[in-house]
Design an enzyme around this catalytic site. Structure first.
Site, short mmCIF file in Angstrom:
data_model
loop_
_atom_site.label_atom_id
_atom_site.label_comp_id
_atom_site.label_asym_id
_atom_site.label_seq_id
_atom_site.Cartn_x
_atom_site.Cartn_y
_atom_site.Cartn_z
N ASP A 67 -83.58 -5.11 -42.80
CA ASP A 67 -83.25 -6.52 -42.41
C ASP A 67 -82.20 -6.66 -41.41
O ASP A 67 -81.49 -5.64 -40.92
CB ASP A 67 -83.03 -7.64 -43.52
CG ASP A 67 -82.04 -6.79 -44.57
OD1 ASP A 67 -81.45 -5.98 -44.25
OD2 ASP A 67 -81.70 -7.10 -45.80
N ASN A 136 -78.09 -12.72 -56.58
CA ASN A 136 -79.43 -13.82 -57.08
C ASN A 136 -80.50 -12.68 -57.02
O ASN A 136 -81.71 -13.72 -57.27
CB ASN A 136 -79.36 -14.67 -56.06
CG ASN A 136 -79.77 -14.27 -54.63
OD1 ASN A 136 -79.91 -13.24 -54.16
ND2 ASN A 136 -79.60 -15.26 -53.58
N HIS A 138 -81.91 -10.86 -54.88
CA HIS A 138 -82.73 -10.56 -53.51
C HIS A 138 -82.80 -9.13 -53.42
O HIS A 138 -81.91 -8.23 -53.72
CB HIS A 138 -82.19 -11.39 -52.34
CG HIS A 138 -80.80 -10.85 -51.98
ND1 HIS A 138 -80.07 -11.86 -51.40
CD2 HIS A 138 -80.29 -9.87 -51.65
CE1 HIS A 138 -78.75 -11.17 -51.06
NE2 HIS A 138 -79.20 -9.88 -50.89
N GLU A 143 -85.21 -13.84 -50.57
CA GLU A 143 -84.28 -14.52 -51.57
C GLU A 143 -85.29 -15.25 -52.41
O GLU A 143 -86.55 -15.32 -52.16
CB GLU A 143 -83.87 -15.88 -50.55
CG GLU A 143 -82.92 -15.35 -49.46
CD GLU A 143 -81.60 -15.02 -50.10
OE1 GLU A 143 -81.34 -14.39 -51.13
OE2 GLU A 143 -80.29 -15.36 -49.30
#
Ligand code: F6R
Length: 242
Positions: A67, A136, A138, A143
Site C-alpha cells: 500500500d 481493527n 486490517h 479496512e
C-alpha cells in the site's frame, strides 16, 4: 496455519526474518510482498544484517508493496516509498527497478489501481507475502467493511487507522485520508503468507482474525482460508488465543 510464539519483538523479528531469508535462498528470483509499519522494521533490520554478512543475495528478488498513502510525494518521510528505502532497500542489493509500490501521487484512482494490478500480474504473483495487522483487523489498507475488496483499490482510511498512524505525523490532520491498497484477492493468491504481530494492542485483532468468523468486518479473518499461513507473534499479541 502454523503459529510460532516469539519471546518478544526481537525474537519475532528474527524468526520472521529467517522465514523470509529461507524463501530468498530457496528461490533467489522470488517475489516478496512487503508491508510497512512498525512491526516489520525489525525483520528488515535483521535481513540487512544478514545481507551485510554475505548470507543473502537480493539481486534477483522482486518486490511488491501492499500500500501507499494517496497524495503524499515519494520524498515525504511518511510515504511508504520513503519508508521502504530507509528501512530496507538502501541496505540491500535489490534493484530499484525490481521494487514496486503504488504511486501515491497519481490522482486518478482508477488509473493507478489498474496499473498496480498489472504490476502484480507482470511479476508473476507473490511467493511470500509479509503482513502486519491493524488493531481493527486490517491487512494492507483493506479496512473493515461489508465486502472484501478483491483488487487494488483506493481506500478511505477509518478513524481508528488515522488515529493509530497519527503517531508518525506531527499533527493528526497531516495523516492522509486515502490510500491505495492491494486487494484481498492479490494477497490471498500469494503462495505463502507470513503474518507478524507484536504487543497487547494487537491481541483482540489477532483473536478475531485467527479464531473468529470469516468476515469482511475483520479483513484479516480471510487468512483462515489460505492454505499456507505462518504466524509469528509475541505472547502479548497472542494472549487472547493461548
Ligand atoms: C502497512 C500495512 C498495514 C500495517 C498495519 C500494522 O503496509 O500493510 O496493514 O501492517 O497497520 O501497522 P504496525 O505494524 O505499525 O502496527
Amino acid at each position: 496455519m502454523r503459529i510460532y510464539v516469539a519471546k518478544d519483538y526481537h525474537d519475532m523479528s528474527r524468526k520472521a526474518a529467517n522465514i523470509v531469508s529461507a524463501q530468498v535462498i530457496m528461490k533467489p528470483n522470488c517475489v516478496l510482498g512487503l508491508a510497512t509499519g512498525s512491526t516489520p522494521e525489525g525483520i528488515y533490520a535483521q535481513l540487512i544484517d544478514w545481507y551485510n554478512k554475505g548470507d543473502i543475495d537480493f539481486s534477483s528478488v522482486k518486490s511488491v508493496n501492499l500500500d501507499e498513502y494517496k497524495g503524499l510525494p515519494r520524498e515525504s518521510d511518511q510515504s511508504y516509498y520513503y519508508y521502504m528505502n530507509e528501512h530496507f532497500f538502501k541496505g540491500i542489493n535489490i534493484r530499484p527497478e525490481n521494487t514496486h509500490i503504488p504511486n501515491g501521487m497519481e490522482p486518478d484512482s482508477e488509473k493507478e489501481c489498474a496499473r498496480y494490478n498489472r504490476v502484480i500480474e507482470s511479476v508473476g504473483g507473490i511467493d511470500l507475502q509479509i503482513l502486519g495487522i491493524g488493531a481493527n483487523g486490517h491487512i494492507g489498507f483493506n479496512e473493515p467493511g461489508e465486502a472484501f475488496e478483491k483488487e487494488t483499490h483506493c481506500v478511505a482510511l477509518t478513524e481508528s487507522t488515522i488515529e493509530a498512524n497519527s503517531r508518525f505525523f506531527e499533527n493528526r490532520d497531516d495523516v492522509p485520508r486515502y490510500a491505495y491498497s492491494m486487494g484481498i484477492k492479490s494477497i490471498m493468491q500469494a503462495k505463502k503468507i507470513l503474518l507478524v504481530a507484536s504487543g497487547a494492542g494487537k491481541a483482540d485483532a489477532m483473536y478475531a482474525a485467527l479464531c473468529g468468523p470469516i468476515t469482511p468486518a475483520v479483513p484479516a479473518s480471510i487468512l483462515q482460508l489460505h492454505n499456507d499461513v505462518t504466524v509469528v507473534a509475541d505472547g502479548a499479541a497472542l494472549s487472547k488465543i493461548q
